[in-house]
Write an enzyme that holds these catalytic residues in place. Structure first.
Site, mmCIF file in Angstrom:
data_model
loop_
_atom_site.group_PDB
_atom_site.id
_atom_site.type_symbol
_atom_site.label_atom_id
_atom_site.label_comp_id
_atom_site.label_asym_id
_atom_site.label_seq_id
_atom_site.Cartn_x
_atom_site.Cartn_y
_atom_site.Cartn_z
ATOM 1 N N GLY A 108 0.813 -1.221 0.000
ATOM 2 C CA GLY A 108 0.000 0.000 0.000
ATOM 3 C C GLY A 108 0.839 1.261 0.000
ATOM 4 N N GLY A 110 1.676 2.965 -2.819
ATOM 5 C CA GLY A 110 1.484 3.842 -3.979
ATOM 6 C C GLY A 110 1.757 3.218 -5.328
ATOM 7 N N ALA A 114 2.271 5.388 -8.784
ATOM 8 C CA ALA A 114 3.554 5.213 -9.478
ATOM 9 C C ALA A 114 3.316 4.782 -10.921
ATOM 10 C CB ALA A 114 4.431 4.194 -8.745
ATOM 11 N N ASP A 155 -0.077 11.375 -3.377
ATOM 12 C CA ASP A 155 0.801 10.240 -3.709
ATOM 13 C C ASP A 155 1.364 10.391 -5.122
ATOM 14 O OD1 ASP A 155 -1.769 9.960 -4.661
ATOM 15 O OD2 ASP A 155 -2.081 7.936 -3.909
HETATM 16 C C1 MEV Z 1 -3.965 7.337 1.174
HETATM 17 O O1 MEV Z 1 -2.652 6.887 0.855
HETATM 18 C C2 MEV Z 1 -3.951 8.730 1.743
HETATM 19 C C3 MEV Z 1 -5.305 9.398 1.890
HETATM 20 O O2 MEV Z 1 -5.078 10.710 2.402
HETATM 21 C C4 MEV Z 1 -6.058 9.452 0.577
HETATM 22 C C5 MEV Z 1 -5.520 10.467 -0.400
HETATM 23 O O3 MEV Z 1 -4.756 11.382 -0.031
HETATM 24 O O4 MEV Z 1 -5.905 10.376 -1.571
HETATM 25 C C6 MEV Z 1 -6.145 8.645 2.905
#
Ligand code: MEV
Length: 323
Positions: A108, A110, A114, A155
């Site tokens: 989890g 990304g 990526a 991300d």
């Molecule tokens: C998920 O990696 C992070 C969240 O803030 C969702 C997002 O920023 O899109 C929960």
């Protein structure tokens, strides 16, 4: 003649969930990468080989690449990236795209962002389109929205720009590179994979049910991001660790903590870490620990067979051409 490009995975340091509500966050790119190789073909077909998501010789006519995007369909993020690119930069013929990841999707950290960042960057290199990072972010955001209809884009910013970023999910989206040299971060996989989209939805529903309670929590999270930005700029790990601990407590209040993540976080603090928290949407995936204790990985791995220290470092380079 084809080309190969790559993009890094990412970790949220502060501000996850709060950033979704037009907020801010701090993210860092990590030195575990996903590569994408791209080649043009005469026939108007999109061919995808992505063994990490079990796609072998997947083919779709170019005229149909925008049909039925679905986050459960592993071809969707590549198809939506190609579609967004082709709308800005039309081309004849088809494409053959293959991906290879250094990190497992279940961490989890990304993989979707990526793959979108690398595909768009690769296409711009292949066709000599020279889109800026800002334009790639804009296009990538659009590609992700078409598949999952939500997400802050933070991300994606980490995958494109690299480094450690202060990210503002407001129009216009702003990315500020933070001056970070040695961020003493340890990354621990909790042993369980979670769905980001499901957890973002759950937090949204909790906020709808209890706006008077949840909105102030989000406000505090955003204050933590501002304080965290100052602390990281000064390499003040005591303060940054405190802020990570408080953010974890607030994420727990939002209902996204798990027993595995909580154990990792509490055990790391007992072992003297400056700070520890879950990173990202929660429900599983990874925890991050701010510490200079070289034994922390072993201490935590001894707790449970599923827990694993990942050999990755923060503050890595963004999208780049490999060959
Ligand atoms: C998920 O990696 C992070 C969240 O803030 C969702 C997002 O920023 O899109 C929960």
């Amino acid at each position: 003649m084809g080309i190969t490009v790559s993009a890094p995975a990412k970790l949220f340091l502060l501000g996850e969930h709060a950033v979704v509500f037009d907020g801010t966050c701090i993210v860092t790119a990590v030195n575990s990468r996903l590569s994408v190789s791209l080649e043009r073909s005469d026939e108007a077909l999109l061919t995808i080989n992505a063994p990490d998501v079990r796609l072998t010789n997947y083919q779709k006519p170019m005229s149909a690449i925008s049909e039925q995007f679905d986050k459960a369909d592993a071809s969707s993020f590549i198809r939506s990236s190609v579609a967004v690119f082709a709308e800005r930069c039309a081309f004849d013929g088809g494409l053959s795209i293959s991906t290879r990841s250094e990190f497992k999707r279940e961490y989890g950290i990304g993989s979707s962002s990526a793959v979108v960042a690398a595909t768009l960057f690769g296409l711009s290199q292949l066709f000599g389109a020279e889109f800026s990072h800002e334009e790639l972010l804009h296009m990538g955001f659009e590609a992700i929205q078409r598949v999952q209809q939500l997400g802050s884009g933070a991300d994606l910013a980490a995958a494109i720009y690299g480094g450690t970023l202060y990210y503002e999910n407001r129009s216009p989206r702003t990315v500020v590179a933070l001056p970070v040299e040695n961020l003493p971060l340890v990354v621990i996989y909790s042993g369980y994979k979670a769905s980001t989209v499901d957890y973002v939805w759950e937090v949204g529903k909790l906020r709808d049910r209890h706006p008077e309670v949840i909105n102030p929590i989000i406000e505090v999270m955003l204050t933590i991001v501002e304080q965290g930005r100052l602390a990281i700029e000064e390499a003040n790990w005591q303060t940054f660790g405190d802020l990570m601990n408080i953010q974890h407590g607030l994420l727990h209040a939002l209902g996204v903590d798990t027993s595995s993540l909580a154990h990792i976080v509490l055990r790391a603090r007992e072992a003297g870490a400056w700070g520890a928290k879950l990173s990202g949407a929660g429900g599983g995936d990874c925890a991050i620990i701010l510490t200079d204790n070289p034994h922390i990985g072993t201490i935590l791995e001894d707790m449970n067979d599923r827990i694993a220290k990942l050999d990755i470092q923060p503050n890595a380079e963004g999208v780049r051409l490999e060959i």
